[in-house]
Design an enzyme around this catalytic site. Structure first.
Site, PDB file in Angstrom:
ATOM      1  N   CYS A  44       0.931  -0.959  -0.017  1.00 41.07           N
ATOM      2  CA  CYS A  44      -0.138   0.106   0.078  1.00 41.07           C
ATOM      3  C   CYS A  44       0.843   1.182   0.014  1.00 41.07           C
ATOM      4  O   CYS A  44       1.049   2.010   0.862  1.00 41.07           O
ATOM      5  CB  CYS A  44      -1.013  -0.170   1.051  1.00 41.07           C
ATOM      6  SG  CYS A  44      -2.218  -1.248   1.019  1.00 41.07           S
ATOM      7  N   TYR A  70      21.621  -7.307  -0.782  1.00 38.88           N
ATOM      8  CA  TYR A  70      20.717  -6.065  -0.277  1.00 38.88           C
ATOM      9  C   TYR A  70      19.260  -6.047  -0.578  1.00 38.88           C
ATOM     10  O   TYR A  70      18.620  -5.225  -0.529  1.00 38.88           O
ATOM     11  CB  TYR A  70      21.326  -4.535  -0.684  1.00 38.88           C
ATOM     12  CG  TYR A  70      22.954  -4.445  -0.250  1.00 38.88           C
ATOM     13  CD1 TYR A  70      23.108  -4.495   1.010  1.00 38.88           C
ATOM     14  CD2 TYR A  70      23.803  -4.786  -1.513  1.00 38.88           C
ATOM     15  CE1 TYR A  70      24.389  -4.594   1.245  1.00 38.88           C
ATOM     16  CE2 TYR A  70      25.151  -4.357  -1.103  1.00 38.88           C
ATOM     17  CZ  TYR A  70      25.587  -4.580   0.283  1.00 38.88           C
ATOM     18  OH  TYR A  70      26.816  -4.510   0.615  1.00 38.88           O
TER      19      TYR A  70
END
Ligand SMILES: *Cc1c(COP(=O)(O)O)cnc(C)c1O
Length: 461
Positions: free
Chosen positions: A389, A419
């Site tokens: 969201c 990463y």
């Protein structure tokens, strides 16, 4: 905005040309530098890694998931070890650390850098010899330093005057003499294709060279004599393609080394130039092979030491991304395809910023390909987005996908070994994906998928 990204936004996607020049072969083709070394597209259309089809992997492990090409990871460890023969190659654990990767790094003879107690715990749990580890960090706690000493970590990279005091007190208490390096902030910042050399060094890591703190730290450690000052350390940034930043950093660190010799008659044994070697995320990136990097870096060190009449110190380097980054791709399933007013096509996948924060955090560029089949449809410039969201939840800003991409399709994003899982979050209470290692036709989970039960187990009400 970086130059290569500006190009991508205008639809000129590197050497693959603008959309109207692209053919289905381009869209189905794999650009080798983007993919783990065993990845191929089978005649029937699906990608294979380590001899296993992504269709089978998706069926067995679900999506999203990170698939690690173990042969690729091992070969990149070996590339660095042989290119930098005579140097110590520390794998930077923060890029991605789990027990299986620690074991690979150990078996391939590399050293290992950790920067927290948690990373140290994983490394020790996998049986990595402490004397082959380095411990980094600008704010190591007293308990982390204590654990490092008790475990016998091979070198501790000092980052502040308070840390010198803390470690000196701990070492005195224990009657030990740990090896240390001084992290020097050389005033060079390198990120991606550019580097800048600045006079002052406004960042949290290390001792400033220009301000004299680095010299003062070295002299203090030498004069106190409790810690064993082994060398100087410099890490200038990440995703670096150009060795000129290393050249400036080396010159400055070697000059400091000469100053220390002149002041105390001590020639430090080791020079650590850190990591940061770039990898290909898109066709725009053209990383140098480890052997070329080694040649250039060794030449720079030799000429700088010669200029200062210093013996050539033992080199160490700390690649993270360049070892594990290209070994992994993330496999997603497409959930929705939305054409927004003819402006842009949004392809939504079942993960997103919780499994790859780099696009949102660093404006990083990635690429993607349809993984479960080939397509003869014309190319379509799409944006791959996640399920979170958050409108900044972008995985791949711009990519040409076949125009018939549809819900249920598998999409693979390469270059996600570094990463991505290590920075993964539970944003929106999305459980983190598993890491599955594939080699010689066999696959195994090395980090299992998180479940909603895992999330609820922490939530003690
Ligand atoms: C992050 C880091 C590395 C590794 O950087 P990569 O870009 O992954 O090669 C090496 N050394 C230090 C001190 C670091 O902080």
């Amino acid at each position: 905005m970086r130059a290569h990204e500006a190009g991508a936004l205008h639809g000129d996607h590197g050497n693959r040309g603008p959309a109207w020049l692209r053919t289905p072969e381009d869209v189905n083709g794999l650009v080798p530098q983007l993919w783990p070394r065993t990845v191929t597209r089978a005649d029937a259309g699906a990608l294979e890694i380590g001899g296993v089809s992504v269709l089978d992997l998706a069926a067995e492990y679900g999506t999203p998931a990170y698939f690690l090409d173990e042969e690729d990871l091992r070969s990149r460890c070996r590339d660095f070890a042989s290119a930098f023969a005579g140097a110590d190659v520390y794998y930077a654990g923060k890029s991605f650390l789990c027990k299986a990767v620690v074991k690979v790094v150990n078996e391939e003879g590399l050293f290992l850098d950790v920067c927290t107690g948690g990373e140290l715990a994983v490394a020790l749990a996998a049986g990595f010899p402490a004397e082959r580890m380095g411990f980094h960090g600008n704010n190591k706690s007293l308990s982390e330093l204590t654990r490092a000493l008790d475990a016998g970590v091979g070198r501790i990279i000092l980052d502040s005057f308070q840390e010198i005091d803390r470690l000196t007190a701990l070492a005195t208490e224990r009657g030990v003499r740990p090896k240390v390096l001084i992290r020097v902030t050389v005033g060079v910042e390198a990120h991606t294709h550019e580097f800048i050399a600045t006079a002052h060094e406004d960042q949290k890591f290390g001792f400033s060279l220009a301000g004299g703190a680095a010299f003062e730290a070295a002299i203090r450690v030498l004069d106190e004599g409790v810690l064993d000052l082994h060398g100087l350390h410099s890490h200038i940034g990440s995703q670096i393609f150009d060795t000129s930043g290393f050249e400036v950093a080396t010159r400055r660190v070697v000059e400091l080394q000469a100053q220390i010799r002149d002041a105390r008659g001590v020639e430090l044994a080791e020079l650590d130039l850190g990591g940061g070697f770039g990898i290909a995320y898109t066709t725009q990136d053209d990383p140098s092979p480890a052997a070329d990097l080694a040649k250039r870096i060794n030449k720079i060190i030799a000429s700088e030491c010669d200029a200062s009449s210093l013996k050539i110190p033992k080199l160490s380097i700390e690649p993270g991304r360049a070892i594990v980054g290209p070994s992994v791709f993330t496999l997603y399933e497409v959930g929705t395809v939305k054409d927004v007013d003819g402006i842009r096509t949004y392809v939504s996948v079942d993960g997103g910023m919780s499994d790859n924060i780099r696009t949102a955090l660093y404006d990083a560029s990635y690429s993607a390909t349809l993984a479960g089949r080939k397509s003869e449809a014309p190319p379509l410039l799409a944006r791959v987005v996640g399920k979170h969201c958050e409108s900044g939840d972008i995985v791949v800003k711009d990519e040409f996908l076949p125009a018939d991409v549809q819900p249920g399709d598998l999409l693979a994003v390469p270059g996600t070994g570094a990463y991505c899982r290590s920075m993964a979050s539970n944003y929106n209470h999305v459980p983190r994906p598993p890491v599955v290692a594939v080699r010689d036709g066999a696959s195994r989970v090395i980090v299992r998928r998180e479940t909603e039960d895992d999330l609820l187990a922490l939530d003690v009400g």
